[in-house]
Scaffold this motif. Structure first.
Motif, PDB file in Angstrom:
ATOM      1  N   PRO A 196     -11.944  -2.468  38.777  1.00 24.61           N
ATOM      2  CA  PRO A 196     -11.360  -3.596  39.515  1.00 24.61           C
ATOM      3  C   PRO A 196     -10.951  -4.754  38.607  1.00 24.61           C
ATOM      4  N   ALA A 197     -11.347  -4.680  37.278  1.00 21.26           N
ATOM      5  CA  ALA A 197     -11.024  -5.781  36.368  1.00 21.26           C
ATOM      6  C   ALA A 197      -9.994  -5.319  35.353  1.00 21.26           C
ATOM      7  N   GLY A 198      -9.270  -6.276  34.814  1.00 22.48           N
ATOM      8  CA  GLY A 198      -8.266  -5.993  33.806  1.00 22.48           C
ATOM      9  C   GLY A 198      -7.578  -7.270  33.377  1.00 22.48           C
ATOM     10  N   GLN A 199      -6.402  -7.100  32.796  1.00 24.62           N
ATOM     11  CA  GLN A 199      -5.655  -8.275  32.338  1.00 24.62           C
ATOM     12  C   GLN A 199      -4.269  -8.299  32.960  1.00 24.62           C
ATOM     13  N   VAL A 200      -3.828  -9.516  33.273  1.00 24.43           N
ATOM     14  CA  VAL A 200      -2.495  -9.711  33.851  1.00 24.43           C
ATOM     15  C   VAL A 200      -1.802 -10.860  33.123  1.00 24.43           C
ATOM     16  N   ARG A 201      -0.479 -10.866  33.225  1.00 21.13           N
ATOM     17  CA  ARG A 201       0.298 -11.992  32.695  1.00 21.13           C
ATOM     18  C   ARG A 201       0.963 -12.707  33.861  1.00 21.13           C
ATOM     19  N   VAL A 202       0.608 -14.009  33.992  1.00 22.57           N
ATOM     20  CA  VAL A 202       1.159 -14.842  35.052  1.00 22.57           C
ATOM     21  C   VAL A 202       1.630 -16.159  34.438  1.00 22.57           C
ATOM     22  N   ASP A 203       2.858 -16.550  34.752  1.00 16.38           N
ATOM     23  CA  ASP A 203       3.419 -17.826  34.250  1.00 16.38           C
ATOM     24  C   ASP A 203       3.340 -17.885  32.724  1.00 16.38           C
ATOM     25  N   PHE A 204       3.682 -16.724  32.071  1.00 19.55           N
ATOM     26  CA  PHE A 204       3.728 -16.614  30.602  1.00 19.55           C
ATOM     27  C   PHE A 204       2.361 -16.782  29.951  1.00 19.55           C
ATOM     28  N   GLU A 205       1.281 -16.597  30.724  1.00 21.18           N
ATOM     29  CA  GLU A 205      -0.066 -16.703  30.192  1.00 21.18           C
ATOM     30  C   GLU A 205      -0.849 -15.438  30.527  1.00 21.18           C
ATOM     31  N   THR A 206      -1.736 -15.024  29.630  1.00 19.09           N
ATOM     32  CA  THR A 206      -2.563 -13.838  29.843  1.00 19.09           C
ATOM     33  C   THR A 206      -3.907 -14.255  30.425  1.00 19.09           C
ATOM     34  N   TRP A 207      -4.293 -13.614  31.533  1.00 10.40           N
ATOM     35  CA  TRP A 207      -5.534 -13.966  32.233  1.00 10.40           C
ATOM     36  C   TRP A 207      -6.345 -12.702  32.524  1.00 10.40           C
ATOM     37  N   SER A 208      -7.678 -12.900  32.566  1.00 12.93           N
ATOM     38  CA  SER A 208      -8.537 -11.845  33.103  1.00 12.93           C
ATOM     39  C   SER A 208      -8.370 -11.837  34.602  1.00 12.93           C
ATOM     40  N   ALA A 209      -8.313 -10.660  35.183  1.00 21.00           N
ATOM     41  CA  ALA A 209      -8.047 -10.576  36.618  1.00 21.00           C
ATOM     42  C   ALA A 209      -8.980  -9.567  37.263  1.00 21.00           C
ATOM     43  N   GLN A 210      -9.107  -9.729  38.570  1.00 20.71           N
ATOM     44  CA  GLN A 210      -9.943  -8.826  39.366  1.00 20.71           C
ATOM     45  C   GLN A 210      -9.160  -8.454  40.610  1.00 20.71           C
ATOM     46  N   SER A 211      -9.030  -7.147  40.836  1.00 21.76           N
ATOM     47  CA  SER A 211      -8.285  -6.694  41.996  1.00 21.76           C
ATOM     48  C   SER A 211      -9.183  -6.693  43.222  1.00 21.76           C
ATOM     49  N   VAL A 212      -8.662  -7.171  44.311  1.00 18.72           N
ATOM     50  CA  VAL A 212      -9.401  -7.138  45.578  1.00 18.72           C
ATOM     51  C   VAL A 212      -8.708  -6.192  46.560  1.00 18.72           C
ATOM     52  N   ALA A 213      -7.833  -5.325  46.026  1.00 17.62           N
ATOM     53  CA  ALA A 213      -7.095  -4.375  46.878  1.00 17.62           C
ATOM     54  C   ALA A 213      -7.063  -3.001  46.244  1.00 17.62           C
ATOM     55  N   GLY A 214      -8.130  -2.686  45.570  1.00 19.39           N
ATOM     56  CA  GLY A 214      -8.163  -1.369  44.944  1.00 19.39           C
ATOM     57  C   GLY A 214      -7.515  -1.387  43.577  1.00 19.39           C
ATOM     58  N   ARG A 215      -7.257  -0.170  43.067  1.00 13.55           N
ATOM     59  CA  ARG A 215      -6.733  -0.043  41.713  1.00 13.55           C
ATOM     60  C   ARG A 215      -5.272  -0.476  41.631  1.00 13.55           C
ATOM     61  N   ILE A 216      -5.004  -1.247  40.546  1.00 18.52           N
ATOM     62  CA  ILE A 216      -3.631  -1.671  40.249  1.00 18.52           C
ATOM     63  C   ILE A 216      -3.298  -1.120  38.870  1.00 18.52           C
ATOM     64  N   ARG A 217      -2.232  -0.340  38.777  1.00 21.27           N
ATOM     65  CA  ARG A 217      -1.875   0.284  37.513  1.00 21.27           C
ATOM     66  C   ARG A 217      -1.142  -0.696  36.593  1.00 21.27           C
ATOM     67  N   SER A 218      -1.252  -0.437  35.278  1.00 26.91           N
ATOM     68  CA  SER A 218      -0.573  -1.248  34.282  1.00 26.91           C
ATOM     69  C   SER A 218       0.934  -1.250  34.523  1.00 26.91           C
ATOM     70  N   GLY A 219       1.527  -2.418  34.453  1.00 33.69           N
ATOM     71  CA  GLY A 219       2.968  -2.559  34.662  1.00 33.69           C
ATOM     72  C   GLY A 219       3.350  -2.917  36.076  1.00 33.69           C
ATOM     73  N   GLU A 220       2.407  -2.812  37.053  1.00 28.58           N
ATOM     74  CA  GLU A 220       2.727  -3.167  38.437  1.00 28.58           C
ATOM     75  C   GLU A 220       2.767  -4.687  38.613  1.00 28.58           C
ATOM     76  N   ARG A 221       3.581  -5.108  39.571  1.00 26.84           N
ATOM     77  CA  ARG A 221       3.656  -6.531  39.909  1.00 26.84           C
ATOM     78  C   ARG A 221       2.416  -6.911  40.729  1.00 26.84           C
ATOM     79  N   VAL A 222       1.875  -8.078  40.461  1.00 24.67           N
ATOM     80  CA  VAL A 222       0.690  -8.559  41.172  1.00 24.67           C
ATOM     81  C   VAL A 222       0.955  -9.957  41.712  1.00 24.67           C
ATOM     82  N   ARG A 223       0.179 -10.316  42.722  1.00 24.31           N
ATOM     83  CA  ARG A 223       0.232 -11.675  43.274  1.00 24.31           C
ATOM     84  C   ARG A 223      -1.162 -12.275  43.202  1.00 24.31           C
TER      85      ARG A 223
END
Length: 456
Positions: free
Chosen positions: A398-425
């Motif tokens: 459920p944890a990984g890394q995302v890029r939002v607003d040109f910044e890299t953040w640690s993230a946690q999915s609350v909707a199951g698995r999110i694959r690398s390269g997918e768009r997130v909100r």
């Protein structure tokens, strides 16, 4: 050698012959002038310094006479007494001239006019009205009587010393009477009514005056006239001593202080506020001030500031404006019995209305800005990212890394698995991690899901 000596003597003789006329001119004494000073507005410590400087200049120039052109509603008691003392002890003859037409010598001006060796007025001028006014009460009446008795004694003393109508001088204080120029001449209050300065100098020519300088016969007809105006610094300080200007400076200082508090940090508003306060208190030192009025003005600003910083904007804002208006009205109305030398000083009602309107508008503008800011999303930290979209840089399961607003953040999915390269909100923040869901999901996440995500 004798030839050289003869040449030297010849050159020296030639130099003496050429310089002799210039030496004769420089040796001749300069013509003794009539020195003219102008005192306009409230009599204050600046007026005293200006007059003393003029009398010193007159003594240095061996002036025939010092003419002080006066147009004043009155002034501070201490300043008036210092001027009177300077005139009675003047090293040169003095003439106090109430001019031009339409001018007045009220309150302190009456005492000063009586103190001159020559007292003169232009047509359509007036003198008198030196009675003190109090804001009432039995104790106030007692103080008023003391002030009036003291001032009446001073007026009678000055008039007696100068050989003028002492009874009227006393009456001007006790009964607040005034005279026109013609009436003052008829009653022996002044010596001359003159249309202008030239007419004054012609009329007093040949008169004998007696003062600290001894007995002098005035020779003023056709004399050279030298004007000594206030210097730039004196003119500036005298200008801000106007009650309306002093009020504007004080109000502007408070408005700038309010702006500085609304936008913290030492900026132009803070510097401007300090300058306005310094100039305002310089001016207030020359005016009869009710310090309760100053306190009410300050209270009004404090209430406005507290209202802007809390949830009581409307109530405290109205209270602040009311305190500001009341302070403005009584600012120049001391509760104690004022000196008869003091003028009637008040701030223009139109000016008070204008300043209060500006203050109210400023308060509304700041309040609107605060409301708009409270409705905007946070502009700093992770919270500002809520609602934005980004891309997963790794699998979020459920944890990984995302890029939002040109910044890299640690993230946690609350909707199951999110694959690398997918768009997130980004839908929330838990500690230093962003809570994300796939950007194309339409699912609504309930509180239980949020709580479970926040426990990690």
């Amino acid at each position: 050698m004798p030839r050289i000596m003869r040449r030297i003597c010849t050159v020296m003789l030639l130099v003496i012959v050429l310089l002799w006329p210039m030496a004769g001119v420089s040796a001749q004494p300069a013509e003794r002038p009539v020195l003219v000073l102008e005192v306009e507005g409230v009599i204050n410590p600046l007026s005293v310094r200006y007059l003393e400087r003029g009398l010193q200049r007159a003594e240095q120039r061996a002036a025939r006479l010092v003419v002080v052109i006066v147009d004043t509603p009155g002034g501070l008691d201490t300043a008036m007494r210092e001027v009177v003392q300077a005139l009675l002890g003047s090293p040169v003859p003095t003439a106090i001239y109430v001019a031009p037409s339409g001018a007045r010598a009220a309150s302190a001006g009456m005492f000063i006019t009586l103190a001159g060796d020559i007292a003169a007025m232009a047509p359509a001028t007036n003198i008198g009205a030196a009675s003190p006014v109090t804001l009432g009460g039995e104790a106030g009446d007692t103080e008023l009587a003391k002030a009036a008795s003291d001032a009446a004694a001073l007026a009678r003393s000055i008039a007696t010393t100068r050989g003028r109508n002492a009874d009227w001088a006393e009456q001007a204080v006790l009964e607040s009477v005034s005279l026109t120029a013609t009436e003052a001449l008829e009653q022996g209050v002044i010596d001359v009514v003159a249309e202008d300065l030239d007419a004054l100098l012609r009329q007093i020519d040949g008169r004998t005056v007696n003062g600290a300088f001894g007995e002098v016969r005035l020779q003023t007809a056709g004399a050279a006239v030298e004007h000594l105006p206030m210097n730039a610094a004196e003119q500036f300080i005298h200008m801000i001593s106007n009650p309306n200007i002093a009020y504007v400076l004080l109000s502007l200082g408070m408005l700038l202080l309010l702006a500085e508090i609304a936008e913290p940090g030492i900026g132009l508003a803070g510097v401007g506020s300090a300058i306005c306060f310094i100039l305002a208190f310089m001016a207030l030192g020359s005016l009869p001030v009710n310090w309760a009025g100053i306190a009410l003005l300050a209270l009004g600003v404090v209430l406005l500031v507290v209202g802007l910083l809390t949830d009581t904007e409307v109530v405290l804002g109205l209270g602040g404006l009311a305190a500001f208006v009341l302070g403005s009205v009584i600012l120049f109305s001391p509760f104690e019995a004022p000196s008869p030398a003091a003028p009637v000083v008040r701030v223009s009602p139109w000016l008070i209305g204008g300043v209060v309107a500006i203050l109210a508008a400023f308060t509304l503008i700041v309040l609107a800005a605060i409301v708009r800011a409270s409705r905007q999303p946070p502009q700093s930290g992770a919270q500002r990212l809520v609602g934005l979209e980004g891309v997963a840089l790794s699998d979020v399961d459920p944890a990984g890394q995302v890029r939002v607003d040109f910044e890299t953040w640690s993230a946690q999915s609350v909707a199951g698995r999110i694959r690398s390269g997918e768009r997130v909100r980004v839908i929330g923040v838990s500690g230093v991690r962003l809570q994300v869901v796939p950007a194309d999901t339409e699912r609504v996440w309930d509180t239980a899901v949020w709580d479970t995500a926040g426990e990690d």
